[in-house]
Design a protein around this motif. Structure first.
Motif, short mmCIF file in Angstrom:
data_model
loop_
_atom_site.label_atom_id
_atom_site.label_comp_id
_atom_site.label_asym_id
_atom_site.label_seq_id
_atom_site.Cartn_x
_atom_site.Cartn_y
_atom_site.Cartn_z
N PRO A 77 30.91 67.63 23.85
CA PRO A 77 31.72 68.59 24.62
C PRO A 77 32.73 69.31 23.74
N GLU A 78 33.28 68.60 22.75
CA GLU A 78 34.26 69.21 21.85
C GLU A 78 33.65 70.37 21.06
N THR A 79 32.39 70.24 20.70
CA THR A 79 31.72 71.31 19.97
C THR A 79 31.56 72.54 20.84
N LEU A 80 31.13 72.35 22.07
CA LEU A 80 30.92 73.48 22.97
C LEU A 80 32.24 74.18 23.30
N GLU A 81 33.32 73.41 23.42
CA GLU A 81 34.63 74.00 23.66
C GLU A 81 35.07 74.83 22.46
N LEU A 82 34.79 74.33 21.27
CA LEU A 82 35.13 75.06 20.05
C LEU A 82 34.36 76.37 19.97
N VAL A 83 33.10 76.35 20.35
CA VAL A 83 32.29 77.58 20.35
C VAL A 83 32.94 78.64 21.23
N LYS A 84 33.38 78.23 22.42
CA LYS A 84 34.04 79.17 23.33
C LYS A 84 35.32 79.73 22.73
N LYS A 85 36.11 78.87 22.12
CA LYS A 85 37.38 79.30 21.53
C LYS A 85 37.14 80.27 20.38
N ALA A 86 36.18 79.94 19.53
CA ALA A 86 35.88 80.81 18.38
C ALA A 86 35.33 82.15 18.84
N GLU A 87 34.47 82.12 19.84
CA GLU A 87 33.91 83.38 20.35
C GLU A 87 35.02 84.30 20.85
N SER A 88 35.98 83.73 21.57
CA SER A 88 37.08 84.52 22.09
C SER A 88 38.03 84.97 20.98
N HIS A 89 38.36 84.07 20.08
CA HIS A 89 39.33 84.36 19.02
C HIS A 89 38.84 85.45 18.07
N TYR A 90 37.58 85.34 17.65
CA TYR A 90 37.04 86.29 16.67
C TYR A 90 36.30 87.45 17.31
N LYS A 91 36.14 87.37 18.65
CA LYS A 91 35.34 88.38 19.37
C LYS A 91 33.93 88.45 18.76
N LEU A 92 33.32 87.29 18.70
CA LEU A 92 32.03 87.15 18.04
C LEU A 92 30.90 87.86 18.78
#
Length: 238
Positions: A77-92
């Motif tokens: 779950p921690e990995t999937l949460e990180l993916v969401k955060k990175a997507e938002s932060h970097y506008k991936l």
């Protein structure tokens, strides 16, 4: 699948020219060499995020580089949460690929049996990683793809070049090839980057939850991956 037509590059020459250069310079070379068809593959480990930070924050190409993430349905779950955060932060430009016709772990177990990773780990990796990756690279029109691999991660990667060809003739670019784990973490600290909190719990390299364990003192960085199975790679980079 058919071979991909890529620009003609003298691999020996370009690897000599890139030797000793900072990963940002290697990525800049890739952006210039491949104005289209360049993709970053990412499991959102520390090294992958260093590359994303260099691409999206520092280099800032005119068109965002697609980031291909494999949703294996078995991530922490921690990995999937990180993916969401990175997507938002970097506008991936995040491109998520997964096995067809299966939506979650329960459906996966119903279709392929409980703990397929224990009974047939090669099949598990083919279903969750290898086939989705190949499909994703093909559908994204990939000419060259960027990995976060380093030479010091495993003996199988000790001679890894900065630029190589995959089995279909696409270029694989390894901008962190000559970096060490310490250098990646120094970069993270210097730039206040986000990272998976599991790293603080002893997980040096993070993959699928059923196949990843913490690493003990003195163990190899990737010793916690596929513990006891005699594996060093999941099959993507072979």
């Amino acid at each position: 699948m058919t071979a991909v037509l890529s620009p003609s590059i003298d691999l020996d020459q370009v690897n000599q020219e890139l030797d000793g250069q900072h990963p940002a310079q290697i990525l800049a070379w890739a952006l210039a060499q491949f104005p289209t068809g360049l993709v970053q593959t990412s499991a959102f480990n520390v090294d992958d995020l260093v590359i994303t930070d260099l691409l999206y924050r520092q280099l800032q190409p005119a068109a965002p580089i697609p980031v291909l993430f494999l949703e294996t349905l078995h991530h922490f779950p921690e990995t999937l949460e990180l993916v969401k955060k990175a997507e938002s932060h970097y506008k991936l430009d995040l491109q998520v690929y997964q096995i067809r016709g299966v939506n979650d772990r329960t459906e996966f177990a119903q279709k392929f049996g409980e703990s397929l990773w224990d009974t047939d780990v090669a099949k598990f990796h083919h279903l969750t990683k290898i086939e989705p990756l190949e499909r994703g690279l093909l559908e994204l029109g990939t000419t060259a793809w960027i990995t976060g691999r380093r030479r010091d991660q495993a003996v199988t990667r000790a001679e890894m070049p900065y630029v190589e060809l995959d089995k279909l003739g696409r270029y694989k670019i390894n901008p962190l090839a000559a970096w060490t784990r310490k250098q990646s973490w120094i970069y993270v600290a210097e730039h206040g980057m986000m990272y998976n909190p599991l790293h603080d719990q002893g997980y040096a390299s993070i993959g699928d939850e059923p196949l990843t364990t913490p690493v003990g003192e003195g163990e190899d960085e990737r010793a916690g991956r596929w513990r006891g199975l005699g594996k060093t790679e999941c099959g993507i980079h072979i």
